[in-house]
Design a protein around this motif. Structure first.
Motif, short mmCIF file in Angstrom:
data_model
loop_
_atom_site.label_atom_id
_atom_site.label_comp_id
_atom_site.label_asym_id
_atom_site.label_seq_id
_atom_site.Cartn_x
_atom_site.Cartn_y
_atom_site.Cartn_z
N SER A 24 6.31 -12.08 -29.47
CA SER A 24 5.39 -12.21 -30.78
C SER A 24 6.31 -13.01 -31.90
CB SER A 24 5.11 -10.99 -31.21
OG SER A 24 6.14 -10.11 -31.59
N HIS A 25 7.50 -13.32 -31.65
CA HIS A 25 8.58 -13.81 -32.91
C HIS A 25 8.30 -15.19 -32.62
CE1 HIS A 25 11.42 -10.40 -32.82
NE2 HIS A 25 10.29 -9.84 -33.03
N SER A 26 8.42 -16.01 -33.84
CA SER A 26 8.22 -17.50 -34.17
C SER A 26 9.74 -17.91 -33.82
CB SER A 26 7.42 -17.89 -35.27
OG SER A 26 8.27 -17.78 -36.33
N PRO A 49 3.47 -18.05 -32.32
CA PRO A 49 2.14 -17.61 -32.55
C PRO A 49 1.57 -18.39 -33.60
CG PRO A 49 3.56 -15.79 -32.47
CD PRO A 49 4.42 -16.77 -32.32
N GLU A 80 1.37 -16.74 -38.90
CA GLU A 80 2.96 -16.38 -39.51
C GLU A 80 3.03 -15.09 -39.17
OE1 GLU A 80 3.94 -17.26 -43.51
OE2 GLU A 80 3.19 -18.98 -43.50
N THR A 81 4.46 -15.08 -38.52
CA THR A 81 4.86 -13.70 -38.00
C THR A 81 6.15 -13.13 -39.07
OG1 THR A 81 6.88 -14.73 -36.50
CG2 THR A 81 4.51 -14.24 -35.63
N GLU A 82 6.38 -11.95 -38.78
CA GLU A 82 7.52 -11.50 -39.72
C GLU A 82 8.85 -11.77 -39.43
OE1 GLU A 82 8.48 -6.98 -41.29
OE2 GLU A 82 7.20 -7.13 -39.53
N TYR A 83 9.09 -12.12 -38.02
CA TYR A 83 10.46 -12.48 -37.57
C TYR A 83 10.38 -13.90 -37.09
CZ TYR A 83 11.23 -7.63 -37.57
OH TYR A 83 11.47 -6.34 -37.80
N GLN A 84 11.49 -14.48 -37.32
CA GLN A 84 11.58 -16.05 -36.80
C GLN A 84 13.28 -16.07 -36.34
OE1 GLN A 84 11.74 -19.51 -39.68
NE2 GLN A 84 10.24 -20.36 -38.16
N ARG A 125 13.99 -12.14 -40.82
CA ARG A 125 12.82 -11.27 -41.22
C ARG A 125 12.20 -11.63 -42.54
NH1 ARG A 125 12.37 -4.70 -41.35
NH2 ARG A 125 10.13 -4.41 -41.42
#
Length: 268
Positions: free
Chosen positions: A61-63, A74, A77-81, A108
């Motif tokens: 689920s992380h970018s 995804p 926008e995800t919380e983590y990259q 994060r």
């Protein structure tokens, strides 16, 4: 070690296997020119693929923001990259010059929380977790205790793609040659920043970097007791691309000198 940091270490070692194997026969590597003096090889891409595979398996689920493949992940926008440079110092690597590294960071909400810089030549694994300190092969590291710029060994990186600020660089370089213990330009910014964290360099500055050049190294320095900023003394270096770092005492002296040549930002 934090679970996400464990995964980053695993990914870095996987990429190192690719890089070390390729280093045995440099003549067989295919190289493309992205822009003048900016190269990419099939080794960069293979190392990046190896890192991404490990990260995707653990955190689908992380970018990901990577030097060669750009931003992926995804739709929303995800919380983590993850921020990745699979081979920082490609030109060094292609010449057999043993100064290059793998850089992996996890941010994060835009704040870097985990960092790995791995030098496969020396088997030196620099790691940091936000609030947990910085380490080299499981040994705690701190920035040096140097107090004065005149006693400092300072790292930098000269322009090699865009040269519009080369005169500013040269002016800064000229003054620093007279006001420091020495300047070094090894050619891999992530490793230079790790060296500041480990006390091998007392400070570092460079303009026009990308986020993957700085993300991991900047956390290493802050967790090792150092300071990192952009030219205005703010924390927007990942977006501006301009970074100044050093020990708590040397950092403000270096920043002031640099600002004397270009203010708090470079000419557009």
């Amino acid at each position: 070690m934090h679970p996400t940091l464990n995964i980053a270490v695993k990914a870095a070692r996987r990429a190192a296997t690719v890089i070390n194997r390729a280093s045995l026969d440099l003549d067989q590597i295919r190289v493309e020119v992205k822009s003048p003096n900016d190269f990419v090889s099939d080794v960069d891409r293979a190392a990046e693929d190896a890192i991404i595979q490990v990260l995707r398996e653990a955190y689908p689920s992380h970018s990901i923001l990577a030097e060669e493949s750009g931003e992926t992940g995804p739709e929303a926008e995800t919380e983590y990259q993850w921020i990745i440079d699979p081979l920082d110092g490609t030109t060094n690597f292609l010449h057999g010059f043993p100064q290059y590294a793998i850089s992996i960071a996890l941010a994060r909400r835009g704040v870097v929380e985990q960092a790995v810089v791995y030098d496969p030549n020396r088997n030196e694994m620099f790691t940091a977790s936000k609030g947990g300190g910085a380490f080299l092969n499981d040994r705690r590291i701190r920035v040096s205790k140097r107090l004065k710029l005149q006693d400092a060994l300072v790292g930098t990186g000269f322009p090699y793609r865009q040269f519009k600020n080369v005169d500013t660089y040269l002016a800064i370089f000229k003054e620093l040659t007279q006001k420091t213990a020495g300047l070094r330009r090894p050619g891999a910014a992530s490793l230079d920043l790790a060296y500041v964290a480990a006390g091998r360099l007392d400070a570092f500055w460079e303009f026009g970097l990308s986020p993957w050049d700085m993300a991991a190294g900047s956390l290493l320095i802050s967790e090792a007791g150092g300071l990192v900023s952009d030219l205005a003394g703010e924390s927007t270096y990942l977006t501006s691309g301009n970074v100044v770092a050093g020990t708590p005492k040397v950092f403000p002296q270096l920043l002031q000198l640099i600002q004397g040549h270009c203010g708090d930002k470079l000419p557009a």
